[in-house]
Design a protein around this motif. Structure first.
Motif, mmCIF file in Angstrom:
data_model
loop_
_atom_site.group_PDB
_atom_site.id
_atom_site.type_symbol
_atom_site.label_atom_id
_atom_site.label_comp_id
_atom_site.label_asym_id
_atom_site.label_seq_id
_atom_site.Cartn_x
_atom_site.Cartn_y
_atom_site.Cartn_z
ATOM 1 N N THR A 106 -1.974 -1.829 14.595
ATOM 2 C CA THR A 106 -0.403 -2.051 14.975
ATOM 3 C C THR A 106 0.044 -2.404 13.777
ATOM 4 O O THR A 106 1.190 -2.031 13.515
ATOM 5 N N THR A 107 -0.368 -3.621 13.195
ATOM 6 C CA THR A 107 0.270 -4.018 12.026
ATOM 7 C C THR A 107 0.657 -2.876 10.655
ATOM 8 O O THR A 107 1.335 -2.899 10.057
ATOM 9 N N SER A 108 -0.665 -2.106 10.849
ATOM 10 C CA SER A 108 -0.549 -1.183 9.569
ATOM 11 C C SER A 108 0.439 -0.088 10.145
ATOM 12 O O SER A 108 1.055 0.386 9.224
ATOM 13 N N ALA A 109 0.593 0.230 11.344
ATOM 14 C CA ALA A 109 1.601 1.053 11.708
ATOM 15 C C ALA A 109 3.074 0.602 11.200
ATOM 16 O O ALA A 109 3.764 1.334 10.932
ATOM 17 N N ILE A 110 3.365 -0.591 11.755
ATOM 18 C CA ILE A 110 4.605 -1.256 11.287
ATOM 19 C C ILE A 110 4.802 -1.175 9.916
ATOM 20 O O ILE A 110 6.084 -0.787 9.531
ATOM 21 N N GLN A 111 3.921 -1.477 9.104
ATOM 22 C CA GLN A 111 4.318 -1.314 7.657
ATOM 23 C C GLN A 111 4.214 -0.060 7.133
ATOM 24 O O GLN A 111 5.231 0.152 6.308
ATOM 25 N N LEU A 112 3.559 0.825 7.620
ATOM 26 C CA LEU A 112 3.817 2.207 7.213
ATOM 27 C C LEU A 112 5.050 2.811 7.488
ATOM 28 O O LEU A 112 5.911 3.571 6.754
ATOM 29 N N ALA A 113 5.577 2.466 8.722
ATOM 30 C CA ALA A 113 7.033 2.694 9.283
ATOM 31 C C ALA A 113 8.264 2.299 8.176
ATOM 32 O O ALA A 113 8.939 3.070 7.914
ATOM 33 N N ASP A 114 7.849 1.281 7.683
ATOM 34 C CA ASP A 114 8.645 0.646 6.766
ATOM 35 C C ASP A 114 8.885 1.177 5.507
ATOM 36 O O ASP A 114 9.715 1.321 4.759
ATOM 37 N N VAL A 115 7.552 1.683 4.959
ATOM 38 C CA VAL A 115 7.467 2.321 3.827
ATOM 39 C C VAL A 115 8.115 3.608 3.860
ATOM 40 O O VAL A 115 8.569 4.143 2.775
ATOM 41 N N THR A 116 7.760 4.539 4.977
ATOM 42 C CA THR A 116 8.195 5.829 4.819
ATOM 43 C C THR A 116 9.524 6.110 5.579
ATOM 44 O O THR A 116 10.124 7.125 5.930
ATOM 45 N N ASP A 117 10.140 4.750 6.212
ATOM 46 C CA ASP A 117 11.469 4.943 6.871
ATOM 47 C C ASP A 117 11.302 5.755 8.219
ATOM 48 O O ASP A 117 12.332 6.516 8.324
ATOM 49 N N ASP A 118 10.579 5.330 8.834
ATOM 50 C CA ASP A 118 9.920 6.241 9.982
ATOM 51 C C ASP A 118 10.259 4.874 11.463
ATOM 52 O O ASP A 118 10.545 3.899 11.084
ATOM 53 N N VAL A 119 10.299 5.664 12.538
ATOM 54 C CA VAL A 119 10.374 4.892 13.522
ATOM 55 C C VAL A 119 9.099 4.163 13.784
ATOM 56 O O VAL A 119 7.944 4.802 14.165
ATOM 57 N N SER A 120 9.080 2.722 14.150
ATOM 58 C CA SER A 120 7.674 2.061 14.481
ATOM 59 C C SER A 120 6.851 2.619 15.511
ATOM 60 O O SER A 120 5.711 2.641 15.261
ATOM 61 N N GLU A 121 7.678 2.607 16.713
ATOM 62 C CA GLU A 121 6.910 3.086 17.916
ATOM 63 C C GLU A 121 6.198 4.603 17.607
ATOM 64 O O GLU A 121 5.062 4.667 18.061
ATOM 65 N N THR A 122 6.739 5.115 16.936
ATOM 66 C CA THR A 122 5.974 6.579 16.717
ATOM 67 C C THR A 122 4.642 6.485 16.057
ATOM 68 O O THR A 122 3.850 7.022 16.400
ATOM 69 N N PHE B 268 0.765 -1.324 -0.141
ATOM 70 C CA PHE B 268 -0.015 -0.079 -0.190
ATOM 71 C C PHE B 268 0.769 1.296 0.053
ATOM 72 O O PHE B 268 1.979 1.402 0.457
ATOM 73 N N SER B 269 0.436 2.367 -0.476
ATOM 74 C CA SER B 269 0.778 3.603 -0.495
ATOM 75 C C SER B 269 0.525 4.074 0.954
ATOM 76 O O SER B 269 -0.358 3.738 1.633
ATOM 77 N N PRO B 270 1.551 5.049 1.517
ATOM 78 C CA PRO B 270 1.206 5.874 2.815
ATOM 79 C C PRO B 270 -0.321 6.469 3.027
ATOM 80 O O PRO B 270 -0.707 6.223 4.023
ATOM 81 N N LEU B 271 -0.896 6.868 1.834
ATOM 82 C CA LEU B 271 -2.214 7.373 1.986
ATOM 83 C C LEU B 271 -3.212 6.353 2.133
ATOM 84 O O LEU B 271 -4.112 6.374 2.949
#
Length: 507
Positions: free
Chosen positions: A186-202, A70-73
């Motif tokens: 939670t899973t969506s957040a982890i995947q989005l962090a991977d897509v956007t190169d962000d910190v998972s916890e944030t 998925f895209s971030p949006l």
């Protein structure tokens, strides 16, 4: 001055009793099942990394590669969709639960259905992982959401053989419903962090904040609907058994131009609206929510029977922790006080004096205060410490229960009732935020069994309180004394637990 230990003051090895066993037996961990399930949902190669506490979730640069479907949006769209669906579902169910003791007060049928619901929830908490594993996350959300609609529909014909079975089935569906939602967010957040190169916890904290903001606003919208529909048609004139003197199902409502508690036409309109809202939630989950990626070799993570067994053993093994044992009373009280405000307070203080049409307005104050105070106390803890906030919430509830014992509600007491509900909501927000906080501090590497225990003991508090609300022999005054004793004992146990943590931090 009292000192509230911070997470950094307690060594990780000392936070959870199971740590020594988990260090020596990495292959038998409390979160093994959660790790396997989450990794299968993510489609990642190294499941163990995603089973740690949020503090140790890897950054995207260190995490195993996950399919970026998925895209971030689109991730944001999915989180908004599941949040809106939960807001719709809880708007209808929460408001209807507040009215059960008033709309179906004959022989305590309404409260009996809530009791059956939480008995079912207690039972389902043991098999929730298996249900989510069997159906997948999205299907669990869709199927379980439909049981909320079914429970609402049975209120068109409220009998023992319709309302009680529907409530029991809803209880069995409620735990998987919430677990699947938490897993999806939670899973969506982890995947989005991977897509956007962000910190998972944030990203996880951000998504959870959005989700719970929508959920807690449901108390406002559902009760507003019930108040607008019932406002002009329900007025109570019988005052003999209101407040602390009411006893079980003995309350009698005198409604002008009708022999029922609320005219059937108004009830039908209200239930039709709630069913429409529930079906809209089902449609939102079905058509707007994307399915999470699942590994084709999901069976490699172990047989369902072994997964359920692992979850059961981790749940009970964590009960050996003295810290958790000392928190069990406050967990039970947390469920009991929520049941009291939704059943006894709404029936004996609000409906009996103002009519069922005013229940929604009064409970809007409760829900709004609960949501707002949760945000405030979550930020305030950094400056005051956990102990001061916990004691404040406990003393506030004790003070309100003393008022309930001394106060004779009158027909002109709507603003006093609203003030009482706001105060109770503030106290409830303290319990919700601080219990979750202390569990996260004590058991950072065993959060699955820790929060499963919280749901279990809270549901027990709900079930027992609803059970004793039904019989005529137990009056509200006796229930209030029981709550006061339980809260006092809970605060004593809680302070013992904090004292033990203080000694531990000074080693």
């Amino acid at each position: 001055m009292s000192y509230s230990p911070r997470p950094d003051d307690i060594h990780l090895d000392d936070r959870v009793v199971l740590s020594e066993k988990s260090q020596n037996n990495d292959d038998v961990s409390e979160s093994t099942m959660a790790n396997d399930e989450q990794s299968s949902l993510l489609g990642c190669e190294s499941p163990s990394k995603f089973g740690k506490s949020l503090r140790t979730l890897p950054n995207s640069t260190n995490s195993p590669h996950c399919p970026q479907l998925f895209s971030p949006l689109r991730y944001w769209k999915n989180v908004i969709a599941v949040s809106v669906a939960f807001m719709l579902t809880m708007s209808a169910f929460g408001a209807l639960a507040n009215l059960q003791s008033s709309l179906n007060s004959s022989s305590g049928l309404g409260v009996a259905s809530l009791f059956a619901l939480y008995v079912g929830l207690i039972l389902s908490s043991f098999v929730t992982p298996f249900i989510v594993w069997l159906l997948s996350v999205k299907r669990t959300l869709v199927v379980c959401c439909f049981f909320y609609v079914l429970y609402t529909a049975t209120n068109f014909y409220p009998e023992v053989y319709t309302l009680i079975p529907a409530a029991g089935l809803l209880g069995l569906a409620a735990s998987p419903f919430w677990a699947a939602a938490n897993t999806y967010v939670t899973t969506s957040a982890i995947q989005l962090a991977d897509v956007t190169d962000d910190v998972s916890e944030t990203v996880i904290n951000r998504f959870n904040g959005i989700f719970f903001c929508f959920c807690r606003s449901a108390q406002v919208w559902g009760n507003l609907i019930s108040s607008l529909v019932l406002h002009e048609t329900s007025t109570a004139v019988t005052m003999e058994h209101c407040g602390r003197d009411s006893c079980g199902s003995s309350i009698n409502f005198a409604i002008p131009k009708g022999g029922g508690h609320v005219p059937d036409k108004q009830v039908s309109v209200l239930l039709s609206i709630y069913i429409g809202i529930g079906l809209l939630a089902v449609a939102t989950l079905t058509f707007l929510l994307d399915r999470l990626p699942v590994k084709s070799n999901q069976e490699e993570n172990g047989a369902p029977r072994n997964q359920v067994y692992d979850h059961l053993t981790s749940l009970f093994r964590l009960m050996k922790s003295p810290y958790l044992l000392l928190l069990i009373p406050i967990m039970i009280y947390s469920g009991a006080e929520q049941a009291f405000i939704s059943a006894d307070f709404t029936q004996s203080f609000v409906s009996c004096t103002q009519g069922p049409g005013m229940v929604g307005y009064v409970m809007i104050g409760y829900g709004g205060a609960d949501a707002l105070a949760s945000v405030i106390f979550g930020q305030l803890e950094e400056y005051t410490g956990r102990i001061a906030i916990f004691i404040f919430g406990g003393l506030l509830h004790l003070a309100l229960m003393i008022v309930f014992q001394m106060w004779n509600p009158l027909t002109s007491a709507l603003w006093q009732l609203l003030l009482m509900s706001v105060g109770w909501g503030v106290g409830d927000s303290v319990l919700r935020t601080q219990i979750h906080s202390i569990l996260g501090v004590l058991f950072p590497d065993a959060q699955e069994p820790a929060f499963a225990n919280l749901r279990l003991w809270q549901s027990l508090g709900f079930a027992v309180t609803y059970a004793i609300t039904i019989p005529h022999v137990i009056c509200v005054t006796a229930e209030i004394y029981g709550l006061m004793a339980l809260l006092t004992f809970s605060l004593v146990c809680y302070n013992f637990m904090e004292y033990a943590l203080l000694r531990l931090s000074r080693r």
